[in-house]
Write an enzyme that holds these catalytic residues in place. Sequence first.
Site, mmCIF file in Angstrom:
data_model
loop_
_atom_site.group_PDB
_atom_site.id
_atom_site.type_symbol
_atom_site.label_atom_id
_atom_site.label_comp_id
_atom_site.label_asym_id
_atom_site.label_seq_id
_atom_site.Cartn_x
_atom_site.Cartn_y
_atom_site.Cartn_z
ATOM 1 C CG HIS A 1 -0.007 0.055 2.590
ATOM 2 N ND1 HIS A 1 0.474 -1.073 3.121
ATOM 3 C CD2 HIS A 1 0.498 1.175 3.273
ATOM 4 C CE1 HIS A 1 1.206 -0.448 4.174
ATOM 5 N NE2 HIS A 1 1.271 0.943 4.199
ATOM 6 C CG HIS B 1 7.892 4.919 1.160
ATOM 7 N ND1 HIS B 1 7.689 5.842 1.823
ATOM 8 C CD2 HIS B 1 7.843 3.773 2.009
ATOM 9 C CE1 HIS B 1 7.457 5.300 3.033
ATOM 10 N NE2 HIS B 1 7.470 4.158 3.190
#
Length: 170
Positions: free
Chosen positions: A40, A117
């Site tokens: 995620h 990220h």
Amino acid sequence: MRLFVAVRLSDEMREALLSAQNALFDRGVRGNFTPEENLHLTLAFIGDYPDAGPVLDTLEKVAFRPFALTLEGLGCFGDLWWAGLRGSAPLEALARRVRRALAEAEIPFDRKRFSPHVTLIRRAAGKLPGTELPPASMTVGSFSLMRSDRGRHGMIYTELGTRKAEPAAE
Ligand code: 2AM
């Protein structure tokens, strides 16, 4: 409850990330690989908070239009290795709006600068190679409030609610 706000990734994006993890493993990299279903992109980390209700009400106020997200490059924070995302003004704007809404509602969150990220490996052992990520893009049409629990075999993430994008502009 340990809460965070995240963009959930499309199947295609997660498959590309899984194949990057496999390529790293094949090169001898070891560590704690994020399971595919847990991949995620975090927008804001709230941490321990007693009640999801006010957080969901707050996130409901964050309006945004769908936008594209594209993988770009591997990087690391120490022994945490991640896949990066191509610089995106709509992504930055979404994270800013989420964080501003949380701040206005006096819901505490980690104020560290947003650094988009997707964590691939924790406690990675090896040298980060110049492995290319397979190309992958998706349209972000929603973001989610997630709860994180420590399970017997690793973290378990549960979606508590979703805020959908407004219809795309004509
Ligand atoms: P990470 O992957 O870089 O560790 C759930 O823990 C999510 O919230 C992860 O994506 C994690 O990022 C992110 N996160 C951001 N700040 C955090 C913090 N202070 N503690 C734990 N997780 C944090």
